[in-house]
Write an enzyme that holds these catalytic residues in place. Structure first.
Site, PDB file in Angstrom:
ATOM      1  CB  CYS A 164      36.125 -38.088 -46.495  1.00  0.00           C
ATOM      2  SG  CYS A 164      36.156 -39.067 -48.005  1.00  0.00           S
ATOM      3  CG  ASP A 181      29.785 -18.258 -40.664  1.00  0.00           C
ATOM      4  OD1 ASP A 181      28.989 -17.474 -40.107  1.00  0.00           O
ATOM      5  OD2 ASP A 181      29.862 -18.371 -41.902  1.00  0.00           O
TER       6      ASP A 181
END
Length: 327
Positions: A157, A215
């Site tokens: 999602c 990251d």
């Protein structure tokens, strides 16, 4: 234009969500009954409870059935298996983290693929990384272009919500063929979690972008190669690179760093960049408006509509499969 008027346009998630809701409402008109979503809450995380409440409210406001089931974490496995076998349930969402370890990954895999509205089961994750867009797609063994397909694969999602936001902002170029519409864009994604950051980098690269995934361990480059010659993205570790090397190259910067201590260094932004924040924290300070052309400060309302859209698609896929004699 007055020097006091920023040239940056702030776009709110609710405005993007409203357009997607219209699409969902049109799809609902083709069904004979309301799709039924069941949410399993097996933790005491206030963020998960808030997401569950938000899901329930949005479902009820938009013609979907929603049932929340609070279960003990030791009983969650049986509860999911029971819901898999219940014909009265169309979709299942589980609010994580529950065990906060590999057992959560196991639970993601036991949700029936035909009810997995979050796109976390192995079949959907495999399709996403392999750039296979349909469940019934014919993928040639030689790696050439796929053929056919009527049942669209379900995508996670939050990554899909960001894709829909980029489409709304017209970063996707509709003149180009479907699947190549980010060709020419260079995108920085600051987050490489397995839940959002890595899937997002893969989706954007599969659609033609050059993506720098950042990251704390460094920078990776996701791309389908020069001229988009590859069918799916490849990943390259960029030794010695940091965000300072990657961000200035990018016309889109997407951040999702949890924790209120992180702030994106606005000095690294290209003038006119599109900036999107999917963290629950504010990763960009107010000075972002001095350099960005478009800024989307949060995406939650789009994510919840994408969840409804995924549920609708699951119901449509099941109907298509039954029509084809496959279910």
């Amino acid at each position: 234009m007055s020097s006091e008027t920023p040239s940056c346009k702030v776009v709110l998630a609710k405005n993007i969500a409203n357009g997607l809701l219209q699409e969902v409402h049109e799809g609902l008109k083709t069904l004979t009954k309301k799709p039924h979503l069941v949410g399993f809450l097996a933790n005491s995380d206030p963020a998960a409870r808030m997401y569950a409440d938000w899901t329930e409210k949005t479902c009820h406001e938009n013609g979907f059935r929603y049932t929340r089931r609070d279960v003990d974490k030791e009983e969650i496995e049986e509860a999911i298996l029971s819901a898999n076998a219940d014909d009265g349930i169309d979709g299942i969402i589980v609010y994580y983290p529950i065990f906060n370890n590999r057992q959560d990954q196991y639970l993601q895999q036991i949700v029936d693929v035909s009810k997995d509205v979050e796109g976390l089961s192995h079949r959907y994750v495999f399709n996403m990384y392999q750039n296979i867009r349909f469940l019934d797609e014919n993928v040639p063994a030689d790696g050439s272009s796929s053929v056919g397909g009527t049942q669209k694969s379900i995508l996670p999602c939050t990554p899909l919500a960001i894709v829909k936001i980029l489409e709304y902002l017209r970063v996707y170029n509709t003149i180009l063929p479907y699947g190549n519409r980010l060709h020419g864009h260079t995108i920085c994604v600051v987050n490489r979690s397995e839940v959002v950051g890595r899937p997002l980098a893969a989706l954007l690269a599969n659609d033609g972008a050059c993506v720098y995934s950042v990251d704390i361990t460094g920078v990776q480059k996701f791309t389908r190669g020069e001229g988009l010659k590859k069918r799916r993205h490849e990943v390259e570790d960029l030794e010695g690179w940091t965000i300072k090397d990657a961000a200035p190259l990018c016309d889109v910067v997407i951040t999702g760093v949890p924790g209120d201590s992180y702030k994106f260094d606005t000095s690294l932004l290209r003038y006119g960049a599109v900036c999107i924040n999917f963290s629950s924290e504010k990763n960009f300070g107010p000075e972002v408006k001095e350099k960005a052309s478009i800024y989307v400060p949060s995406i939650g309302k789009v994510t919840i509509v994408v969840l409804l859209r995924n549920l609708l698609r699951i119901v449509q896929n099941r109907a298509a499969g039954q029509a084809a004699g496959k279910v």
